[in-house]
Each structure stands twice: as C-alpha cells, then as structure tokens.
Motif scaffolding. Structure first.
Motif, PDB file in Angstrom:
ATOM      1  N   PRO A   1       0.191   2.940   4.476  1.00 30.02           N
ATOM      2  CA  PRO A   1       0.119   1.950   5.565  1.00 30.02           C
ATOM      3  C   PRO A   1      -0.511   2.495   6.841  1.00 30.02           C
ATOM      4  O   PRO A   1      -1.103   1.729   7.613  1.00 30.02           O
ATOM      5  CB  PRO A   1       1.590   1.557   5.781  1.00 30.02           C
ATOM      6  N   ASP A   2      -0.421   3.808   7.073  1.00 29.62           N
ATOM      7  CA  ASP A   2      -0.993   4.374   8.297  1.00 29.62           C
ATOM      8  C   ASP A   2      -2.504   4.228   8.348  1.00 29.62           C
ATOM      9  O   ASP A   2      -3.092   4.284   9.447  1.00 29.62           O
ATOM     10  CB  ASP A   2      -0.617   5.856   8.421  1.00 29.62           C
TER      11      ASP A   2
ATOM     12  N   ARG B   1       6.395   3.018  -1.408  1.00 28.69           N
ATOM     13  CA  ARG B   1       7.380   4.073  -1.702  1.00 28.69           C
ATOM     14  C   ARG B   1       8.793   3.683  -1.262  1.00 28.69           C
ATOM     15  O   ARG B   1       9.767   4.208  -1.792  1.00 28.69           O
ATOM     16  CB  ARG B   1       6.973   5.392  -1.041  1.00 28.69           C
ATOM     17  N   GLU B   2       8.899   2.799  -0.309  1.00 33.30           N
ATOM     18  CA  GLU B   2      10.228   2.363   0.123  1.00 33.30           C
ATOM     19  C   GLU B   2      10.941   1.566  -0.960  1.00 33.30           C
ATOM     20  O   GLU B   2      12.160   1.349  -0.867  1.00 33.30           O
ATOM     21  CB  GLU B   2      10.102   1.523   1.398  1.00 33.30           C
TER      22      GLU B   2
ATOM     23  N   SER C   1       5.122  -0.542   2.706  1.00 29.61           N
ATOM     24  CA  SER C   1       4.982   0.761   2.080  1.00 29.61           C
ATOM     25  C   SER C   1       5.654   0.754   0.712  1.00 29.61           C
ATOM     26  O   SER C   1       6.874   0.598   0.608  1.00 29.61           O
ATOM     27  CB  SER C   1       5.610   1.852   2.960  1.00 29.61           C
TER      28      SER C   1
ATOM     29  N   THR D   1       0.824  -1.203   0.000  1.00 24.65           N
ATOM     30  CA  THR D   1       0.000   0.000   0.000  1.00 24.65           C
ATOM     31  C   THR D   1       0.865   1.263   0.000  1.00 24.65           C
ATOM     32  O   THR D   1       1.999   1.250   0.481  1.00 24.65           O
ATOM     33  CB  THR D   1      -0.920   0.017   1.240  1.00 24.65           C
ATOM     34  N   LEU D   2       0.310   2.329  -0.517  1.00 24.90           N
ATOM     35  CA  LEU D   2       0.951   3.642  -0.424  1.00 24.90           C
ATOM     36  C   LEU D   2       0.624   4.330   0.888  1.00 24.90           C
ATOM     37  O   LEU D   2       1.255   5.329   1.242  1.00 24.90           O
ATOM     38  CB  LEU D   2       0.494   4.529  -1.595  1.00 24.90           C
TER      39      LEU D   2
END
Length: 257
Positions: free
Chosen positions: A10-11, A39-40, A37, A7-8
């Motif tokens: 996670p929060d 983006r990582e 995440s 997911t972009l």
C-alpha cells in the motif's frame, strides 16, 4: 466514486495519491481510494500470503483464503446491495486491453470497483473463478505486480473528473478522445519562437483561429495515419472524416515516396 485497492504494498500508492494534478480528485473525494493491505488478512506469525504451486514449477502463487477474507471485509464496509456491488477487477494478461472508452466507462460508474493487484506467478485460480468479475490488461507485457496497472487506471479516471485539470476541457483534446474523432493529438509548441534553429509552424503564429484549427486537424490526421492507421480506419468507418479530411489524406499519400 470509490475504488478499493487490494495490495501487498500500500505504501507504493502514497506519493501517487498526494502528488500531481490528479491529487485534486482524491483530495476532494471525487475519486475515493481505499487501500487494503493483504497481509493483514493472512494468518500465522509470518502473515503468509503465498505458497508453492501444485505440480511444481518456478515462483509462488497467492493464497485464496487471505484474498477471500480481505474481499469480505471490503464488501462489509461498502455495505452494498447485491445488485449494486462494485466489481472485483484483476489486472491480468488475459484481460481486455484498457483504452479510452474503457476508462470513460469506469469514470461514469458511480460504484467504482475493487482493484486486485496480483503478485508472483498469479492467484489461486479457484479464487479467480469464484470472485473475479472483470480482468484488465495494459498491453502485451508483464509487470511485477498489479500496482502500476491500478495506478494507471486510477490516474486515467481521475483526470476525467470535473475540475481536476486546470482547463476543464483539456482532456477532450487528448489522443483517442471522441472529441478528436478518436485520432492522435497534434504536435505542440511553446516559447521561444526559434529553438536550435527550428521555428514554429507558421499557421500557429497567424492568429487566424480557423487556420490554426485546420492545421491541427491535418496534423492529427497525418500523425494518426503514420503511427496508428487502425485508428484512422475506425474514424473513416464511423463516418467521422470529412471530404476535406479525405482530400488532405489523399494528398499526403501522393507525397509519399
């Protein structure tokens, strides 16, 4: 079982995994959820995960390469044998619509799954063709991303795990459950006995268990007949309706204007 979520955002999952009755499934490890995440696994200063679509048009398309790197990291951590790999699931409009039977299959699967939450206009089709094994839809509508769909699947699976609900057999009386022959559930009432001038149906106050259960059965039949006749027909074709059920439904039909 283990579910990995790509997911972009996670929060978004933090309150979902720590609140409500289903948190017991996550806290106990009955349903393990790992958040990844995306983006990582993107490159460059901006950690870019999307780009404009070839051929033009509105919106952006998620890049294949960050998705592939993230998936490879998950596979490496899972260290599964090739024949026992958890499937990569994409929430998509072309997917099979999720229902109780589908949730039960995921609940019975010890490997769990890798859940991919898409965003924007979608994913590069080449990644889908190479890696996605299952596509799931919640219905004929579009969400801004797959996170809500992933939460829906996780929640539905979690509540089927032993000990998660206060009453171990509670989920067996849910709508669509085979224990109810796939029918919708009946209406429910609680205190006070009279509210806003409306009382509780007399059978529920009778203390006669057989009478109560028959009333509930008839209410399930009537509710399903009114709102989901397709479910009633499936129960009939499956031989799950008794003669008493059919007599009640016939009587209901005669009372219709």
């Amino acid at each position: 079982m283990r579910f990995d979520v790509i997911t972009l955002f996670p929060d978004l999952f933090v309150p979902f995994l720590t609140c409500g009755v289903t948190r017991r499934a996550y806290e106990s490890g009955q349903v393990e959820v790992r958040l990844w995440s995306l983006r990582e696994y993107a490159e460059g200063n901006y950690r870019r995960v999307d780009d404009r679509p070839f051929g033009g048009g509105p919106g952006m398309v998620m890049l294949a390469e960050p998705l592939a790197r993230c998936l490879a990291a998950i596979r490496a951590e899972r260290a599964e044998a090739a024949e026992a790999q958890a499937p990569l699931v994409l929430f998509s409009p072309i997917g099979q619509r999720l229902d109780h039977a589908g949730v039960q299959r995921w609940s019975d699967s010890p490997a769990g799954a890798i859940l991919l939450c898409g965003r924007y206009e979608g994913l590069d089709q080449r990644f889908i063709d190479r890696h996605v094994e299952v596509q799931i839809s919640l219905g004929d509508f579009v969400l801004s991303g797959g996170e809500i769909a992933a939460m829906a699947l996780l929640d539905a699976v979690a509540r089927l795990q032993p000990g998660v609900l206060h009453d171990a057999g509670s989920h067996q009386l849910d709508s669509f459950n085979p224990q109810l022959d796939g029918l919708l559930d009946c209406p429910h009432y609680t205190r006070p006995e009279v509210w806003a001038g409306a009382g509780v149906p007399a059978p529920l106050l009778s203390g006669h268990h057989a009478q109560i259960e028959r009333w509930r059965r008839e209410q399930r039949l009537a509710t399903t007949q009114q709102h989901r006749p397709d479910l009633l027909q499936a129960a009939r074709e499956g031989g799950r309706l008794t003669r008493q059920d059919e007599a009640f439904l016939a009587q209901q039909g005669q009372q219709q204007p």
